[in-house]
Design a protein around this motif. Structure first.
Motif, PDB file in Angstrom:
ATOM      1  N   GLU A   1     -25.721   7.840   3.101  1.00 45.43           N
ATOM      2  CA  GLU A   1     -24.874   6.801   2.473  1.00 45.43           C
ATOM      3  C   GLU A   1     -25.749   5.657   1.970  1.00 45.43           C
ATOM      4  OE1 GLU A   1     -24.242   6.600   6.455  1.00 45.43           O
ATOM      5  OE2 GLU A   1     -24.530   8.641   5.730  1.00 45.43           O
ATOM      6  N   ALA A   2     -26.738   5.283   2.803  1.00 43.59           N
ATOM      7  CA  ALA A   2     -27.596   4.159   2.451  1.00 43.59           C
ATOM      8  C   ALA A   2     -28.414   4.482   1.204  1.00 43.59           C
ATOM      9  CB  ALA A   2     -28.517   3.825   3.617  1.00 43.59           C
ATOM     10  N   VAL A   3     -28.987   5.688   1.173  1.00 45.32           N
ATOM     11  CA  VAL A   3     -29.831   6.077   0.038  1.00 45.32           C
ATOM     12  C   VAL A   3     -28.992   6.171  -1.230  1.00 45.32           C
ATOM     13  CG1 VAL A   3     -31.352   7.835  -0.899  1.00 45.32           C
ATOM     14  CG2 VAL A   3     -31.439   7.307   1.536  1.00 45.32           C
TER      15      VAL A   3
ATOM     16  N   ALA B   1     -26.278   4.618  -1.941  1.00 44.14           N
ATOM     17  CA  ALA B   1     -25.918   3.282  -2.419  1.00 44.14           C
ATOM     18  C   ALA B   1     -27.109   2.613  -3.110  1.00 44.14           C
ATOM     19  CB  ALA B   1     -25.430   2.421  -1.254  1.00 44.14           C
ATOM     20  N   ALA B   2     -28.298   2.800  -2.503  1.00 42.02           N
ATOM     21  CA  ALA B   2     -29.505   2.210  -3.081  1.00 42.02           C
ATOM     22  C   ALA B   2     -29.787   2.810  -4.458  1.00 42.02           C
ATOM     23  CB  ALA B   2     -30.690   2.425  -2.152  1.00 42.02           C
ATOM     24  N   ALA B   3     -29.598   4.130  -4.566  1.00 49.41           N
ATOM     25  CA  ALA B   3     -29.828   4.814  -5.839  1.00 49.41           C
ATOM     26  C   ALA B   3     -28.897   4.242  -6.904  1.00 49.41           C
ATOM     27  CB  ALA B   3     -29.618   6.323  -5.680  1.00 49.41           C
ATOM     28  N   LYS B   4     -27.656   4.127  -6.523  1.00 52.92           N
ATOM     29  CA  LYS B   4     -26.650   3.635  -7.463  1.00 52.92           C
ATOM     30  C   LYS B   4     -27.008   2.228  -7.952  1.00 52.92           C
ATOM     31  CE  LYS B   4     -21.953   5.147  -7.519  1.00 52.92           C
ATOM     32  NZ  LYS B   4     -20.810   5.365  -6.632  1.00 52.92           N
ATOM     33  N   SER B   5     -27.378   1.379  -7.006  1.00 54.50           N
ATOM     34  CA  SER B   5     -27.635  -0.011  -7.395  1.00 54.50           C
ATOM     35  C   SER B   5     -28.911  -0.119  -8.228  1.00 54.50           C
ATOM     36  CB  SER B   5     -27.696  -0.913  -6.162  1.00 54.50           C
ATOM     37  OG  SER B   5     -28.984  -0.841  -5.581  1.00 54.50           O
ATOM     38  N   ALA B   6     -29.784   0.908  -8.126  1.00 56.40           N
ATOM     39  CA  ALA B   6     -30.998   0.885  -8.948  1.00 56.40           C
ATOM     40  C   ALA B   6     -30.777   1.600 -10.278  1.00 56.40           C
ATOM     41  CB  ALA B   6     -32.150   1.530  -8.189  1.00 56.40           C
ATOM     42  N   GLY B   7     -29.568   2.104 -10.478  1.00 54.46           N
ATOM     43  CA  GLY B   7     -29.251   2.735 -11.750  1.00 54.46           C
ATOM     44  C   GLY B   7     -29.566   4.223 -11.829  1.00 54.46           C
TER      45      GLY B   7
ATOM     46  N   GLU C   1     -31.614  12.346  -5.731  1.00 50.62           N
ATOM     47  CA  GLU C   1     -32.743  13.146  -6.219  1.00 50.62           C
ATOM     48  C   GLU C   1     -33.478  12.437  -7.346  1.00 50.62           C
ATOM     49  OE1 GLU C   1     -31.833  17.152  -7.240  1.00 50.62           O
ATOM     50  OE2 GLU C   1     -32.290  17.634  -5.134  1.00 50.62           O
ATOM     51  N   ASN C   2     -32.712  11.906  -8.283  1.00 54.08           N
ATOM     52  CA  ASN C   2     -33.336  11.208  -9.404  1.00 54.08           C
ATOM     53  C   ASN C   2     -34.134  10.001  -8.931  1.00 54.08           C
ATOM     54  OD1 ASN C   2     -32.285  13.052 -11.098  1.00 54.08           O
ATOM     55  ND2 ASN C   2     -30.692  11.734 -11.949  1.00 54.08           N
ATOM     56  N   LEU C   3     -33.620   9.350  -7.906  1.00 54.19           N
ATOM     57  CA  LEU C   3     -34.318   8.196  -7.356  1.00 54.19           C
ATOM     58  C   LEU C   3     -35.667   8.615  -6.773  1.00 54.19           C
ATOM     59  CD1 LEU C   3     -34.453   5.242  -6.154  1.00 54.19           C
ATOM     60  CD2 LEU C   3     -33.240   6.174  -4.178  1.00 54.19           C
TER      61      LEU C   3
ATOM     62  N   GLN D   1     -39.406  -1.360  -4.193  1.00 53.91           N
ATOM     63  CA  GLN D   1     -38.094  -1.762  -4.684  1.00 53.91           C
ATOM     64  C   GLN D   1     -36.993  -1.102  -3.851  1.00 53.91           C
ATOM     65  OE1 GLN D   1     -39.611  -0.814  -8.816  1.00 53.91           O
ATOM     66  NE2 GLN D   1     -37.887  -2.145  -9.306  1.00 53.91           N
ATOM     67  N   LEU D   2     -37.267   0.146  -3.472  1.00 50.84           N
ATOM     68  CA  LEU D   2     -36.289   0.853  -2.649  1.00 50.84           C
ATOM     69  C   LEU D   2     -36.266   0.288  -1.230  1.00 50.84           C
ATOM     70  CD1 LEU D   2     -34.292   3.161  -2.128  1.00 50.84           C
ATOM     71  CD2 LEU D   2     -36.242   4.667  -1.717  1.00 50.84           C
ATOM     72  N   ILE D   3     -37.476   0.020  -0.714  1.00 54.00           N
ATOM     73  CA  ILE D   3     -37.596  -0.483   0.656  1.00 54.00           C
ATOM     74  C   ILE D   3     -36.778  -1.763   0.845  1.00 54.00           C
ATOM     75  CG2 ILE D   3     -39.257  -1.595   2.233  1.00 54.00           C
ATOM     76  CD1 ILE D   3     -39.483   1.408   2.279  1.00 54.00           C
TER      77      ILE D   3
END
Ligand code: MN
Length: 732
Positions: free
Chosen positions: A510-512, A514-520, A525-527, A540-542
Motif C-alpha cells: 500500500e505504501a509503495v 501510494a508513493a508511486a502514485k504521488s510521484a506520477g 513496477e514503473n517506479l 525521492q522515494l525514501i
C-alpha cells in the motif's frame, strides 16, 4: 483526350457484366466541378482524371475504382465536399476518394522522421483498401507523363519521389510495365543528359541489334520446331534506367552493358519452358550461376520465369527469359492479374482483398504499429520495398522468401514468435549450422528450439527481416523492464537498510503504491524500473516512505565524525552492496576510463537512463563523483561465471636473445592469451615489453606477473593503469 466511352468499353472488355452507370455519373459530376479548370499543358483539367481512369482500366480495376479515379481530385481541387461525394456516390466510392486525398496531402522527402511518418500515413491510407494505392499509382503515372509542363524544381521533386516510393511500390505489386515506365520517366527528368546519351546510343545500334536478335531468334525457332515445341519469341523492351544503373554500379561503359541482348520466349506449358531451356543450352553454353528458376521459386511479387544467359560464338552474351502466357500476364499486370470477375448473371465482385501473396503488405501494416521509432520504421520499409531475395524451403517443402543475408533466426520468427524466441540453432540441408549462417537459395531449413532458451540482444546484428527485428526488440524491452525493476527494488532495499530499518517493513504494497502514485507512476513496477534506470532517484522515494525523524536521525549520525568511523569499522562488509557480474549487460557498464577487472576495488554510479557505471575506486575520473551520495552505490563482484578482461602489463628486461619467447610461453603457461605485444629496446641494452593479455580476475593476473618475475633477465613487471581522460559527461 480520352473519352468516357473509351473507358467504359475498356471495362467491358475484361468484365462484360460490369455496371458502368457509376462511371458515367462520376464523369458528369467531375466535368461539372472541374469546369473552367485548365492544366499547365493547356488541356481542360478533366483530361487528367479521365486519363487516370483509363489507366485504371488497364489494371482491370472494378467500375467503382474507375469511378473513384474519375473523381480523385474533386475534394482536393474543387468546391465539392466530402459530404457531397458520399451522398451522390455512396460510402465505397467516397472512402477511395478520401484515401487518395489523404495521400496527396503527404509531403515526402523532408527530414527522415517526417518521411517515416509520411510512409506510415500512406500505408494506413492504403491499408483500408489496396485500390487506393492503385489509383494513386495511376494518378502518379499520368502526372509523370505530363511532367514536362512543370517547373524544373517540381520536376525533380516529383521524379525523386517517384523513384523512391512509387516505382518500388509498383514493383512490389508486380505491375512490371508500370514500374518500368515510372522509372524511365523519372530518370529522364533527374538525369536528362545521361538519359539522352543512352537513348541516342540505343537508337544508333538499332539496326545492327535487330539483325543480331533476328539471327538468334531464327536459330531458336528452328531448334524448337525440330523438337515440336510451340513458342513465340520476341525482343525485350528497352529500359534506359536499368542500363544506366548497370553502368553506374559496375562502372562500365554503354558498350559493355549493351553487349547483353535479351530475348523473351513464351510457351504454352510449363513443361515446354523447361524443354526450351534444355534446347537453348544444347545450342549455346550457359554462363554458370546465371540460370535462375523462378518457376519453381516465384519472387515475392509472384513473378515467374526461367532465366539463362548464354554465350554465342561471336562472344556476345544473350539473356533468355522463358515463361508461359499466364506467367507473362502476371509479370506485366501483377496484382491486377488476380482480380476475378464473376460469370455473367452474377453481381460484379467488388471487394478486392489483399491476396495472401501480398503478405508483405499485411506484415508491414502489422509492424508499423509495433515500430514506434521512425528510423527503425524507415529501415524496415526500405528492406521491404527493395528486396534482394533468397528462396528457402520448410522441411515440408513450402517455399518462403527472405531478404538476402537473412539467417535461421529470421526464418524462425517467420514461422512463429515462439519459435524465434526459443531458437537455439538450425539444420540447413540436414547439417547443423550456427545461427549467424546466411540462408542460400534452395536451402531446406529446420529450426532447433529449446523451451528454456531466450533471444539475445546480439541477434539484432544478424537478422535481416523487420519482423524478426521487431520481435527481438520487443522481447528485450520486456526483459530490460524486468531487470530494471529488480535492480530498482534492490537499490531501494539497500538504501532502507542504511536507516537501520527493515526493508520488508517499509516496502509494504500500500505504501509503495501510494508513493508511486504521488510521484506520477502508474504502477509500482514503473517506479522501481525508473529507479533502476536512474531516471528517478531513490532518495525521492525514501522521503515518501521513511518517517522524517528517521531521516533526520541518519543525517545526525552521519554528521558525527566519530560515529561515522565507528560505523565503518563495525559495518558488515557485504550487506549493502549490489552484486556485479563480470560481464556487461543492459544495466551495468564498465567505465572505459579505468577498465575494472574482477578483483579491483570498485564503485558504482547511477547514470541517468543508463543504469550503473562501474569504476575502479582509484579512478581519477570519479574524484568529483565520489562524494555525490545521490548517485553513488556500493557494489561488489559476484563471479560465478568467468569472463575475459583485457589488461595491459609492462615488463622491463635486459635485452637478451630469447627473452620475448620466454615471456610469451610463461604467460601461456598460466592459461592466458596474449592479444597484443609491443617491444622497445634502448641503447643501453635494456628492453620494455608491453603486452595486452586477457585475464579472468586479479588472482590470475598476479599469477602471470609472478611467473614472469621469476624469469632470468626480467627487472620489473607491472600492470599498466593508464586512465584515459574522459569528458565529464561520459562519466555521469
Ligand atoms: Mn490527380
Amino acid at each position: 483526350m480520352v473519352r468516357v466511352e473509351d473507358i467504359t468499353e475498356s471495362i467491358h472488355s475484361y468484365n462484360p457484366d460490369a455496371n458502368i452507370d457509376i462511371v458515367w455519373k462520376a464523369y458528369v459530376y467531375s466535368a461539372k466541378v472541374h469546369r473552367g479548370q485548365v492544366r499547365l499543358s493547356g488541356e481542360p483539367y478533366l483530361s487528367h482524371p479521365l486519363e487516370v481512369a483509363h489507366i485504371l482500366t488497364k489494371l482491370k480495376m472494378d467500375a467503382v475504382s474507375v469511378a473513384a479515379g474519375v473523381l480523385h481530385d474533386t475534394i482536393e481541387d474543387t468546391i465539392s465536399t466530402p459530404e457531397e461525394i458520399k451522398e451522390n456516390f455512396g460510402e465505397e466510392v467516397f472512402s477511395l476518394v478520401d484515401g487518395i486525398t489523404k495521400i496527396s496531402k503527404i509531403e515526402f522527402a523532408s527530414s527522415e522522421e517526417q518521411q517515416a511518418e509520411n510512409y506510415r500515413k500512406m500505408i494506413l491510407a492504403m491499408s483500408k483498401d489496396i485500390r487506393v494505392l492503385l489509383i494513386k499509382l495511376s494518378d502518379r503515372l499520368h502526372n509523370m507523363r505530363t511532367l514536362e509542363y512543370m517547373s524544373r524544381d517540381k520536376q525533380e521533386k516529383v521524379s525523386r519521389e517517384t523513384l523512391d516510393i512509387y516505382a518500388p511500390l509498383a514493383n512490389r505489386l508486380g505491375i512490371g510495365w508500370m514500374k518500368l515506365e515510372l522509372e524511365d520517366s523519372a530518370f529522364k527528368y533527374l538525369h536528362p543528359d545521361e538519359y539522352k546519351e543512352i537513348m541516342d546510343n540505343v537508337a544508333a545500334r538499332y539496326e545492327e541489334r535487330e539483325k543480331f536478335i533476328k539471327e538468334i531468334a531464327d536459330i531458336v525457332n528452328r531448334e524448337l520446331e525440330k523438337a515440336g515445341v510451340k513458342a513465340k519469341i520476341m525482343g525485350r523492351p528497352k529500359h534506359y534506367y536499368s542500363i544506366y544503373n548497370k553502368m553506374m554500379d559496375q562502372n562500365i561503359t554503354f558498350d559493355q552493358v549493351y553487349d547483353l541482348f535479351g530475348l523473351r520466349i513464351i510457351t504454352d506449358t510449363v513443361k515446354d519452358c523447361y524443354s526450351t531451356l534444355g534446347i537453348i543450352h544444347s545450342v549455346w553454353k550457359p554462363i554458370p550461376g546465371k540460370i535462375k528458376d523462378y518457376i519453381a521459386m516465384p519472387k515475392a511479387n509472384m513473378y515467374q520465369s526461367l532465366h539463362t544467359t548464354v554465350i554465342v560464338p561471336s562472344g556476345q552474351r544473350v539473356e533468355f527469359q522463358i515463361r508461359t502466357e499466364e506467367m507473362h500476364r502476371i509479370a506485366e499486370d501483377g496484382i491486377a492479374a488476380h482480380w476475378r470477375y464473376k460469370e455473367a448473371g452474377k453481381k460484379e465482385e467488388k471487394a478486392v482483398k489483399i491476396d495472401e501473396r501480398f503478405a508483405w503488405l499485411r506484415h508491414l501494416l502489422e509492424w508499423q504499429q509495433e515500430m514506434k521509432d521512425p528510423k527503425e520504421f524507415l529501415d524496415a520499409m526500405k528492406i521491404d520495398l527493395f528486396p534482394d531475395e533468397v528462396y528457402v524451403f520448410t522441411p515440408k517443402g513450402k517455399v518462403l522468401s527472405f531478404p538476402k543475408g537473412a539467417t535461421p533466426i529470421d526464418f524462425a520468427y517467420y514461422i512463429h514468435t515462439s519459435v524465434g524466441d526459443r531458437c537455439v540453432g538450425a539444420k540447413v540441408n540436414g547439417r547443423i549450422v550456427p545461427l549467424k549462417h546466411q540462408l542460400n537459395n534452395g536451402d531446406i531449413i529446420e529450426i532447433l528450439t529449446s523451451p528454456a532458451h531466450k533471444p539475445s540482444r546480439d541477434w539484432l546484428k544478424i537478422v535481416k527481416t523487420s519482423r524478426a527485428r521487431a520481435k527481438i526488440r520487443n522481447w528485450i524491452k520486456i526483459e530490460d523492464k524486468e531487470r530494471s525493476v529488480a535492480l530498482g527494488r534492490e537499490i531501494t532495499e539497500k538504501e532502507i537498510q542504511k536507516y537501520h530499518l527493515e526493508p520488508a517493513g517499509i516496502l509494504k504494497p500500500e505504501a509503495v503504491s501510494a508513493a508511486a502514485k504521488s510521484a506520477g507512476f502508474s504502477t509500482e513496477e514503473n517506479l522501481f524500473a525508473a529507479i533502476g534506470f536512474g531516471k528517478y532517484h531513490v532518495h525521492q522515494l525514501i522521503t515518501k516512505l521513511i518517517p522524517a525523524e528517521k531521516i533526520e536521525e541518519r543525517k545526525r549520525r552521519e554528521e558525527s565524525r566519530f560515529r561515522r568511523i565507528v560505523s565503518r569499522i563495525t559495518k558488515k562488509p557485504d550487506e549493502s552492496k549490489i552484486k556485479i557480474k563480470g560481464v556487461e549487460d543492459v544495466l551495468t557498464r564498465f567505465a572505459k576510463c579505468c577498465n575494472p577487472v574482477p578483483g579491483d576495488k570498485i564503485v558504482g554510479f547511477i547514470s541517468v537512463g543508463r543504469g550503473v557505471t562501474i569504476h575502479t575506486l582509484d579512478c581519477p575520473n570519479i574524484t568529483e563523483l565520489k562524494y555525490d551520495k545521490e548517485r553513488r552505490i556500493n557494489v561488489e563482484w559476484d563471479l560465478k561465471e568467468k569472463t575475459l578482461h583485457k589488461v595491459k602489463i609492462t615488463i622491463h628486461t635486459v635485452d637478451k636473445q630469447g627473452i620475448l619467447a620466454d615471456i610469451s610461453s610463461s604467460i601461456a603457461s598460466c592459461g592466458v592469451n596474449i592479444s597484443q605485444a609491443n617491444i622497445e629496446t634502448t641503447e643501453d641494452k635494456e628492453a620494455f615489453l608491453d603486452f595486452s593479455i586477457e585475464i579472468t580476475d586479479l588472482d590470475q593476473l598476479q599469477n602471470v606477473i609472478n611467473s614472469i618475475k621469476q624469469l632470468k633477465g626480467v627487472l620489473k613487471v607491472e600492470r599498466v593503469k593508464e586512465y584515459k581522460k574522459q569528458k565529464k559527461a561520459a562519466v555521469t
